[in-house]
Write a protein that holds these residues in place. Structure first.
Motif, mmCIF file in Angstrom:
data_model
loop_
_atom_site.group_PDB
_atom_site.id
_atom_site.type_symbol
_atom_site.label_atom_id
_atom_site.label_comp_id
_atom_site.label_asym_id
_atom_site.label_seq_id
_atom_site.Cartn_x
_atom_site.Cartn_y
_atom_site.Cartn_z
ATOM 1 N N CYS A 164 -4.275 -3.048 -2.768
ATOM 2 C CA CYS A 164 -5.544 -3.769 -2.845
ATOM 3 C C CYS A 164 -6.007 -3.992 -4.277
ATOM 4 N N TYR A 165 -5.647 -3.096 -5.200
ATOM 5 C CA TYR A 165 -6.052 -3.295 -6.593
ATOM 6 C C TYR A 165 -5.451 -4.584 -7.131
ATOM 7 N N SER A 166 -4.244 -4.891 -6.683
ATOM 8 C CA SER A 166 -3.577 -6.109 -7.113
ATOM 9 C C SER A 166 -4.230 -7.344 -6.506
ATOM 10 N N CYS A 172 0.805 -1.228 0.000
ATOM 11 C CA CYS A 172 0.000 0.000 0.000
ATOM 12 C C CYS A 172 0.841 1.282 0.000
ATOM 13 N N GLY A 173 1.951 1.261 -0.739
ATOM 14 C CA GLY A 173 2.748 2.476 -0.881
ATOM 15 C C GLY A 173 3.703 2.756 0.252
ATOM 16 N N LEU A 227 -10.279 1.917 -9.324
ATOM 17 C CA LEU A 227 -11.239 2.148 -8.251
ATOM 18 C C LEU A 227 -11.828 0.813 -7.813
ATOM 19 N N THR A 228 -12.116 0.703 -6.520
ATOM 20 C CA THR A 228 -12.848 -0.425 -5.956
ATOM 21 C C THR A 228 -14.253 0.041 -5.593
ATOM 22 N N ASP A 229 -15.080 -0.868 -5.098
ATOM 23 C CA ASP A 229 -16.426 -0.469 -4.653
ATOM 24 C C ASP A 229 -16.345 0.706 -3.687
ATOM 25 N N LYS A 251 1.713 -11.926 10.090
ATOM 26 C CA LYS A 251 1.637 -11.994 8.636
ATOM 27 C C LYS A 251 0.758 -10.869 8.103
ATOM 28 N N MET A 252 0.916 -10.583 6.793
ATOM 29 C CA MET A 252 0.103 -9.580 6.121
ATOM 30 C C MET A 252 -0.276 -10.083 4.729
ATOM 31 N N VAL A 253 -1.195 -9.402 4.087
ATOM 32 C CA VAL A 253 -1.630 -9.782 2.745
ATOM 33 C C VAL A 253 -0.496 -9.543 1.752
#
Length: 207
Positions: A107-109, A84-85, A128-130, A100-102
């Motif tokens: 999130c787009y990925s 996330c940058g 864009l997401t929802d 642990k993390m995603v």
């Protein structure tokens, strides 16, 4: 989403097998849906403010503080952020706490699926997401000052060629709204229904 804990049972004391999902507020709706669908009653959700999406340099410290605050109450913590940058700094925080993390850059990925996203190699796409379709003004227009200086649009978006809406739900109203956002930015529009993508897999692995 405010900085708050959303729990399935309202538990605060440490009990056997409980997992805290420490997440970006922009993912709250999707995570709660997955918890409900899969009956992951041992998982609680704590969301950090979604506005951190706009200030990625603040994410590592915010996650660090939240892990420290909640660690004693849970058997495990899973961080529902990708990089996330943060330039790898969030991963360093997670490693330091042994949580642990995603996986993925953002999130787009992971909504698209990290492998599929990498294969697209879309350097001129704006995603864009929802959540971001619903909160477009708060998370795109106002932070960039386009509500006050719309003439800056081409300076920000002149190198983009299209807006890609990655939908998590099938909602014709959101698709139409996303098309409006694309037109507002002067970009071509593309819709992809991704569903939950690798987010579902990542949470299932913790279950």
């Amino acid at each position: 989403m405010d900085d708050t804990t959303l729990t399935t049972h309202g538990l605060t004391a440490k009990t056997g097998g409980r997992i805290l999902l420490l997440a970006c507020g922009a993912l709250a709706r999707e995570i709660l849906d997955l918890i409900k669908i899969n009956r992951w009653d041992h998982m609680d959700l704590h969301c950090l403010p979604a506005i951190l999406h706009v200030y990625p340099d603040r994410i590592p410290d915010a996650v660090d503080q939240a892990i420290t605050k909640h660690r004693a109450a849970y058997d495990d913590i899973f961080v529902v952020y990708a990089d996330c940058g943060t330039g790898g700094l969030l991963q360093q925080v997670c490693d330091a706490h042994d949580v642990k993390m995603v996986a993925g850059p953002h999130c787009y990925s992971f909504f698209e699926g990290n492998t599929a996203f990498a294969a697209q190699d879309e350097v001129t796409a704006f995603y864009l997401t929802d959540f971001l379709v619903r909160q477009f003004d708060a998370f795109v227009i106002k932070p960039l000052g386009l509500d006050r200086h719309p003439d800056l649009r081409d300076m920000y978006f002149g190198n983009y060629t299209k807006l890609v809406y990655q939908s998590q739900t099938k909602d014709e109203g959101l698709i139409a709204l996303a098309q409006t956002h694309a037109a507002r930015l002067g970009l071509a529009f593309e819709h992809r229904h991704t569903g939950y993508g690798d987010l579902a897999t990542a949470l299932s692995d913790q279950a």
